[in-house]
Scaffold this motif. Sequence first.
Motif, PDB file in Angstrom:
ATOM      1  N   GLY A 164      -3.688  62.958  -1.190  1.00  0.00           N
ATOM      2  CA  GLY A 164      -2.912  63.952  -1.086  1.00  0.00           C
ATOM      3  C   GLY A 164      -1.428  63.645  -0.651  1.00  0.00           C
ATOM      4  N   ILE A 165      -1.006  62.382  -0.873  1.00  0.00           N
ATOM      5  CA  ILE A 165       0.241  61.680  -0.679  1.00  0.00           C
ATOM      6  C   ILE A 165       1.044  61.411  -1.726  1.00  0.00           C
ATOM      7  N   SER A 166       2.470  61.716  -1.577  1.00  0.00           N
ATOM      8  CA  SER A 166       3.106  61.691  -2.821  1.00  0.00           C
ATOM      9  C   SER A 166       3.552  60.132  -2.733  1.00  0.00           C
ATOM     10  N   LEU A 167       3.011  59.489  -3.860  1.00  0.00           N
ATOM     11  CA  LEU A 167       3.500  58.129  -3.913  1.00  0.00           C
ATOM     12  C   LEU A 167       4.945  57.829  -4.059  1.00  0.00           C
ATOM     13  N   SER A 168       5.774  58.396  -4.833  1.00  0.00           N
ATOM     14  CA  SER A 168       7.351  58.159  -4.681  1.00  0.00           C
ATOM     15  C   SER A 168       8.066  58.277  -3.156  1.00  0.00           C
ATOM     16  N   GLN A 169       7.277  59.231  -2.490  1.00  0.00           N
ATOM     17  CA  GLN A 169       7.750  59.449  -1.067  1.00  0.00           C
ATOM     18  C   GLN A 169       7.245  58.165  -0.158  1.00  0.00           C
ATOM     19  N   LEU A 170       5.880  58.072  -0.402  1.00  0.00           N
ATOM     20  CA  LEU A 170       5.625  56.809   0.574  1.00  0.00           C
ATOM     21  C   LEU A 170       6.183  55.447   0.165  1.00  0.00           C
ATOM     22  N   VAL A 171       6.424  54.968  -0.990  1.00  0.00           N
ATOM     23  CA  VAL A 171       7.151  53.761  -1.181  1.00  0.00           C
ATOM     24  C   VAL A 171       8.538  53.855  -0.813  1.00  0.00           C
ATOM     25  N   ASP A 173       9.636  55.826   1.773  1.00  0.00           N
ATOM     26  CA  ASP A 173       9.432  55.959   3.349  1.00  0.00           C
ATOM     27  C   ASP A 173       9.004  54.668   4.100  1.00  0.00           C
ATOM     28  N   SER A 174       8.056  53.985   3.470  1.00  0.00           N
ATOM     29  CA  SER A 174       7.254  52.900   3.965  1.00  0.00           C
ATOM     30  C   SER A 174       7.973  51.357   3.377  1.00  0.00           C
ATOM     31  N   PHE A 175       8.276  51.529   2.480  1.00  0.00           N
ATOM     32  CA  PHE A 175       8.874  50.296   1.887  1.00  0.00           C
ATOM     33  C   PHE A 175      10.202  50.281   1.509  1.00  0.00           C
ATOM     34  N   HIS A 176      11.021  51.220   2.118  1.00  0.00           N
ATOM     35  CA  HIS A 176      12.478  51.367   1.550  1.00  0.00           C
ATOM     36  C   HIS A 176      12.797  51.231   0.271  1.00  0.00           C
ATOM     37  N   PHE A 177      11.935  51.408  -0.736  1.00  0.00           N
ATOM     38  CA  PHE A 177      12.018  51.241  -2.147  1.00  0.00           C
ATOM     39  C   PHE A 177      12.444  52.517  -2.861  1.00  0.00           C
ATOM     40  N   VAL A 178      13.634  52.592  -3.056  1.00  0.00           N
ATOM     41  CA  VAL A 178      14.411  53.668  -3.705  1.00  0.00           C
ATOM     42  C   VAL A 178      14.321  53.714  -5.204  1.00  0.00           C
ATOM     43  N   LEU A 179      13.544  54.505  -6.029  1.00  0.00           N
ATOM     44  CA  LEU A 179      13.680  54.203  -7.684  1.00  0.00           C
ATOM     45  C   LEU A 179      15.023  54.746  -7.953  1.00  0.00           C
ATOM     46  N   THR A 180      15.649  53.966  -9.005  1.00  0.00           N
ATOM     47  CA  THR A 180      16.733  54.134  -9.812  1.00  0.00           C
ATOM     48  C   THR A 180      16.669  54.544 -11.285  1.00  0.00           C
ATOM     49  N   GLY A 181      15.720  54.112 -11.793  1.00  0.00           N
ATOM     50  CA  GLY A 181      15.426  54.704 -13.233  1.00  0.00           C
ATOM     51  C   GLY A 181      14.390  53.387 -13.689  1.00  0.00           C
ATOM     52  N   GLY A 182      14.261  53.397 -15.047  1.00  0.00           N
ATOM     53  CA  GLY A 182      13.372  52.682 -15.861  1.00  0.00           C
ATOM     54  C   GLY A 182      13.360  53.064 -17.140  1.00  0.00           C
ATOM     55  N   THR A 183      12.279  52.703 -17.856  1.00  0.00           N
ATOM     56  CA  THR A 183      12.256  52.920 -19.166  1.00  0.00           C
ATOM     57  C   THR A 183      10.539  53.466 -19.495  1.00  0.00           C
ATOM     58  N   SER A 237       7.536  67.481 -20.202  1.00  0.00           N
ATOM     59  CA  SER A 237       8.967  67.467 -20.348  1.00  0.00           C
ATOM     60  C   SER A 237       9.737  66.519 -19.622  1.00  0.00           C
ATOM     61  N   GLN A 238      10.825  66.152 -19.897  1.00  0.00           N
ATOM     62  CA  GLN A 238      11.692  65.090 -19.158  1.00  0.00           C
ATOM     63  C   GLN A 238      13.255  65.633 -18.969  1.00  0.00           C
ATOM     64  N   SER A 239      13.555  65.591 -17.966  1.00  0.00           N
ATOM     65  CA  SER A 239      14.863  65.745 -17.399  1.00  0.00           C
ATOM     66  C   SER A 239      15.748  64.477 -17.581  1.00  0.00           C
ATOM     67  N   LEU A 240      16.779  64.439 -18.354  1.00  0.00           N
ATOM     68  CA  LEU A 240      17.567  63.301 -18.640  1.00  0.00           C
ATOM     69  C   LEU A 240      18.497  63.017 -17.249  1.00  0.00           C
ATOM     70  N   GLY A 241      18.316  61.765 -17.072  1.00  0.00           N
ATOM     71  CA  GLY A 241      19.026  61.335 -15.874  1.00  0.00           C
ATOM     72  C   GLY A 241      18.422  60.712 -14.884  1.00  0.00           C
ATOM     73  N   GLY A 242      17.091  60.433 -14.620  1.00  0.00           N
ATOM     74  CA  GLY A 242      16.255  59.821 -13.698  1.00  0.00           C
ATOM     75  C   GLY A 242      14.936  59.902 -13.917  1.00  0.00           C
ATOM     76  N   LEU A 243      14.040  59.012 -13.480  1.00  0.00           N
ATOM     77  CA  LEU A 243      12.643  58.842 -13.559  1.00  0.00           C
ATOM     78  C   LEU A 243      12.223  58.803 -12.052  1.00  0.00           C
ATOM     79  N   SER A 244      10.740  58.924 -12.194  1.00  0.00           N
ATOM     80  CA  SER A 244      10.209  58.735 -10.664  1.00  0.00           C
ATOM     81  C   SER A 244       8.762  58.827 -10.959  1.00  0.00           C
ATOM     82  N   HIS A 245       8.087  58.286  -9.826  1.00  0.00           N
ATOM     83  CA  HIS A 245       6.607  58.274  -9.490  1.00  0.00           C
ATOM     84  C   HIS A 245       6.174  59.372  -8.697  1.00  0.00           C
ATOM     85  N   GLY A 246       5.117  60.316  -8.745  1.00  0.00           N
ATOM     86  CA  GLY A 246       4.813  61.224  -7.901  1.00  0.00           C
ATOM     87  C   GLY A 246       3.860  60.663  -6.845  1.00  0.00           C
TER      88      GLY A 246
END
Length: 246
Positions: A164-171, A173-183, A237-246
């Motif tokens: 039940g945890i959001s993986l993007s929020q976990l990484v 908050d706990s690892f100070h890993f901010v996602l900036t993009g990707g392919t 769908s995909q919003s242009l401008g950024g990617l993330s993991h949930g």
Amino acid sequence: METKIDKASPVPLYHQLAELLQQEIRGGRFQPGEKIPSENVLADLYRIGRPTVRQAIDSLVRKRLLVRRRGSGTFVAETPERVDLFSLAGTMASFKASKRAPKVILVEPPRRAKVISGISNPLSGTEAIYLSRRTLVEETPVLVEDIYLDARIFAGLENMNLEGISLSQLVEDSFHFVLTGGTQQFNITYPDTRLTELLDVRKSTPLLAVNRFLDSSLQQNAIYSDLFCRTDEFIFSQSLGGLSHG
């Protein structure tokens, strides 16, 4: 509905009727979920045979504009909900933004694993933290994610409870890993035995397959995932401008 079938036209009659019905649907004459006239009514209205009407309806069913309900008739298909699966909000937040709340279930909890070399995974040949999860909406499985995280960056994640945890929020908050993009790479694939069970589909059912590579400002390809999506319940769908993991 006006009679506009041209029997002198070289265009097949069923194709003409399918086009007319499609125009009525697109124009709002028939709303999603609304029952259309029966084959007998359409045959009388357009002065054509029932087999021709059936052909026209069959073609619109294949296009997913119409759906047959046994014992009830033929109805305009409900418009699939659109889920911005690849936005910065993350997978869980993307589904929650739709009208139906998701349930994310861990299929395999996080563990350290040696990634097989020679595959598209950028972490191949190294040790990664692997987990797999499945998303259900109203008890219908719609998405499977196989996720790999760089074990050097996310050490200790394998010991965390991710139910039940959001993986993007976990990484973040706990690892100070901010996602900036990707392919991302998109393909159509067919499920193996594991996916047929997890997604409750047949082996002949096409799936949207996504290979996702995610970066931070400090590390490229720190998170990689394979996503397998059913497209009969949602439009992804995909919003242009950024990617993330949930």
